[in-house]
Enzyme design. Structure first.
Site, PDB file in Angstrom:
ATOM      1  N   ASP A 198      -7.961  16.670  90.254  1.00 19.22           N
ATOM      2  CA  ASP A 198      -8.590  16.776  88.935  1.00 19.22           C
ATOM      3  C   ASP A 198     -10.109  16.774  89.060  1.00 19.22           C
ATOM      4  OD1 ASP A 198      -8.817  16.891  86.191  1.00 19.22           O
ATOM      5  OD2 ASP A 198      -7.423  15.245  85.829  1.00 19.22           O
ATOM      6  N   GLU A 223     -14.701  20.417  88.981  1.00 21.27           N
ATOM      7  CA  GLU A 223     -15.910  21.195  88.602  1.00 21.27           C
ATOM      8  C   GLU A 223     -17.171  20.677  89.310  1.00 21.27           C
ATOM      9  OE1 GLU A 223     -14.525  19.235  85.673  1.00 21.27           O
ATOM     10  OE2 GLU A 223     -12.841  20.491  86.185  1.00 21.27           O
ATOM     11  N   ASP A 229      -8.565  21.179  79.895  1.00 18.28           N
ATOM     12  CA  ASP A 229      -8.071  20.300  78.834  1.00 18.28           C
ATOM     13  C   ASP A 229      -8.291  20.938  77.468  1.00 18.28           C
ATOM     14  OD1 ASP A 229      -7.553  18.578  80.917  1.00 18.28           O
ATOM     15  OD2 ASP A 229      -9.320  17.346  80.578  1.00 18.28           O
TER      16      ASP A 229
END
Length: 778
Positions: A377, A380, A450
């Site tokens: 997760d 980025e 998300d």
């Protein structure tokens, strides 16, 4: 060899040419006949770069170089590159001399830039496209656009926007801008520009593939091929934010087994480590996960697989944090979780030592338990309270600014390379939230972030995923049902959300990964009722359909690995000559046979005060464009339609418009509870007549890398439409556990001769197959 003409000197090199034009060093390097690299830098500067994305080495080719006036022409078998020796403009033509793309005259720019104390440049290059030319790729964004003309993108990795500085043209060429710093892409009707904050020079690759598949093949050849995923990863995945204990997680798997609903993957989200100071400890410090080994073993005993959430950051009380800090491999900017402020820091994946440390703790704390996959997760990474000075943080490779957008590539690559180096019996599978060029080589599947659930959001996932595929990244997915449910009050009782979820499940059935996940409400099938409830029944129907399609999906994944193909195919890939198809953002091909048109708006009108889809009325229809050049069969009815027209399809709650291309051969697998429960010894083979067709059935050992050593088999099927014969060719290859004999149940599809998933009661011919060629007359 140096050549001087009209006082202009250029040098012929092993790979192409070098010259100086208007105080700019220019070099052309041919990597193969279809790919050429363009390098530019100010005269007198030193520009040496090892690409993070490109793994291909250039090859010495037989090139033809000639000068005509002010133009220097360099030709390979597939490309013609023209360099104007007076103004530096470069033009690209195909092997037939047809213009593909050209730079804008005087379109190169170098501006002095101080990058955290290092003198370098900001760089820019402009190009000229045809006015009506459609282009695709550039990663995935949430704006709902299919063609990327007339857009401006500020390319810096984010939660729901991933950026790859690569675009593909309907004309059959691609361009990869090999820069990792924050970049602006801007296209207008007049000019198309890449502008990057940091670059010692300009570095881009032009590739001619003749068509979209050819361009993707070039891009993967350049940046790495996609390996095979395990068969089980193409089954159904269940997840949520988050299971509070190992008992809850195991209970979900047990419940699916009790209900007879297929399931292959279960994911444990965050906080199994405890508090934020122990963020991503790679240990189970939460007392509700007191026996992680038993948890993993229990999942495996239930014939399921488990992935777990890991992050690119660490809490200050963790062992990895301490070791990374001692090695100067932590960044100093605010990330998620934001509080306590500074308690969690992102690590430096550009540093090989840091990647070693990361794997050391992951291997010891997680992989040693038998964990099957990783949910990596915030790759980025999350960057909160952003300040420009944050990009001055120093990485192993220079400033964070210089390499910013390659963060996911380095993070995912670190885990993948380490796992492959120590274990070959389990294929790498990494679910991750961000992506950069080349990441396909690391066994990763990118989800679209998300997203906040809405009908528009679901529709936007289609073009987002298709453009990611057109960036060379074949595997992606979205949170089925959307991650946040802010737009819906009491979502599990909200009729609009319940329909949206059912439609998203249908869409997810035809993506590379079928995964239900989100927050604000659980998404397990039994949260929507029980058998007999229309929502429950629709969800069950599509999970079962997914499993029936596994032989088709797995064969398509082999095509991705072996032939650089694409699983979710924007219409430009198969219908580039159909101008009406080029900018459609809610249809695509799943593999090369199935046209998918997800329902992206409510199909029912709500009755007053009703909260049940069952009480909805006034069923609507969905517009579907059938691309020209072929006939199409309605998957649900077998009705044949001509291509090149828009039709209306009535879509009850359990129907998504699906059309099968004439000439297709589709295999259907058995009804199962998990992907490998039953052998494929009694497959149904559907023939959709109207054109000649082929299909290659691929099989291997399902979850190891022996296929790289030749341990697999293929059986090719060929349909001759004029003779009405199906040829099942001799099996090629072998592997441990391969079926020696099997049955194929042949069905010639026609109007009314379809029952959605299994039509074995309407078999036209049953064939006993022992690996030898058989010709079947139908």
């Amino acid at each position: 060899m140096a050549v001087t003409i009209h006082a202009q000197v250029y040098k012929v090199t092993e790979l192409g040419i070098k010259t100086e034009i208007n105080a700019v060093d220019v070099e052309l390097q041919f990597y193969d006949p279809s790919i050429v690299r363009v390098l530019k830098s100010p005269v007198g500067s030193v520009f040496v770069k090892k690409s993070l994305s490109v793994v291909k080495s250039p090859k010495k080719l037989s090139l033809r170089t000639q000068q005509q006036g002010d133009e220097l022409i360099v030709k390979s078998k597939s490309l013609e590159v023209i360099l104007n020796l007076k103004n530096g403009k470069i033009s690209f033509l195909n092997h037939s001399g047809i213009s593909l793309l050209s730079e804008n005259e005087s379109g190169v720019m170098f501006s002095d830039f101080n990058d955290a104390g290092t003198k370098t440049y900001s760089v820019s290059q402009s190009f000229l496209l045809d006015k009506s030319e459609a282009i695709y790729g550039l990663g995935q964004q949430q704006h709902g656009k299919m063609s990327k003309r007339n857009v401006k993108l500020n390319m810096i990795q984010g939660n729901t926007d991933d950026y790859i500085p690569f675009f593909l043209s309907e004309k059959g060429y691609g361009l990869y801008w090999d820069n990792y710093s924050p970049t602006t892409f801007q296209d207008t009707l007049d000019i198309t520009t890449f502008k990057s904050e940091v670059g010692d020079g300009i570095d881009y690759y032009f590739m001619n593939g003749d068509n979209a598949d050819g361009v993707i093949s070039c891009m993967r050849d350049l940046t790495g091929k996609a390996p095979m995923f395990p068969l089980w990863t193409f089954g159904y995945w269940q997840s949520k934010e988050r299971y509070q204990s190992q008992d809850e997680l195991i209970g979900v798997v047990k419940k699916y087994r009790e209900l007879g609903i297929p399931l292959d993957g279960i994911i444990q989200d965050w906080q199994y480590w405890g508090d934020n100071e122990h963020w991503n400890a790679m240990e189970f410090l939460n007392p509700r996960f007191s026996d992680p080994q038993k948890m993993v073993d229990d999942v495996h005993r239930l014939n399921a697989h488990m992935a777990i959430s890991i992050w690119a950051s660490f809490g200050q009380e963790t062992k990895p944090y301490a070791e990374l800090k001692n090695n100067g491999a932590l960044f100093n900017f605010v990330t998620w979780p934001e509080y306590p402020l500074g308690a969690v820091k992102v690590y430096d994946p550009y540093n090989p030592k840091a990647r070693d440390i990361y794997w050391k703790y992951l291997n010891k704390g997680m992989f040693s338990l038998g964990m099957d996959g990783w949910w990596l997760d915030s790759t980025e990474p999350d960057h909160l309270q952003f300040k420009s000075s944050d990009l001055d943080n120093q990485t192993y490779l220079g400033s964070f600014r210089k390499v910013r957008n390659a963060f996911p590539l380095m993070t995912v690559g670190g885990v993948s390379q380490h796992q492959r180096s120590v274990f070959s019996d389990k294929r790498v599978f990494i679910l991750t939230r961000s992506v950069f060029a080349g990441q396909q080589r690391y066994g990763s599947n990118t989800w679209t972030g998300d997203v906040v659930a809405s009908w528009d959001a679901m529709r936007n996932q289609i073009s987002a995923g298709l453009n990611l595929s057109l960036s060379g990244i074949p595997y992606w997915n979205s949170d089925i049902g959307g991650f946040f449910l802010w737009n819906f009050k009491n979502p599990l009782e909200n009729a609009d959300y319940r329909e949206l979820y059912a439609r998203w499940i249908q869409f997810g059935t035809f993506t590379p990964m079928m995964r239900s996940h989100g927050t604000d409400a659980p998404r397990e099938i039994y949260q929507f009722g029980q058998k007999g409830n229309k929502i429950y029944d629709a969800v069950e129907k599509y999970i079962n359909l997914r499993y029936s399609l596994l032989p088709y999906i797995y064969a398509t994944s082999w095509d991705v690995t072996k032939n650089q193909s694409t699983m979710t195919r924007a219409l430009v890939m198969d219908f580039a000559e159909d101008k009406q198809a080029l900018d459609i953002n809610d249809e695509y091909m799943f593999g090369k046979s199935i046209l998918v048109c997800p329902v992206t708006q409510p199909m029912y009108n709500k009755l007053k005060d009703s909260v049940k889809v069952e009480d909805y009325s006034e069923l609507k229809s969905k517009s579907v464009y059938l691309p020209k050049g072929t006939d199409w069969y309605d998957f649900w009815t077998g009705e044949k339609k001509n291509g090149g027209q828009t039709i209306q399809k009535i879509t009850p709650l359990d129907i998504i418009p699906l059309y099968i291309k004439a000439g297709s051969i589709l295999p259907f697998g058995p009804k199962v509870q998990y992907a490998t429960e039953k052998k494929w010894d009694n497959l149904e083979i559907r023939i959709y007549k109207g054109a000649n067709g082929e299909f290659n059935l691929y099989e291997d050992e399902n979850d190891n890398y022996n296929y790289e050593k030749g341990a697999f088999s293929t059986i090719s099927f060929s349909w001759n439409d004029v003779k009405r014969t199906l040829t099942i060719n001799e099996r090629k290859g072998s592997f441990a556990g391969m079926l020696a004999k099997r049955k194929f149940n042949i069905v010639l599809v026609s109007d009314g001769k379809v029952a959605a998933i299994n039509v074995s009661e309407k078999v036209d011919n049953m064939v006993n197959y022992i690996g030898k060629k058989i010709v079947v007359k139908l």
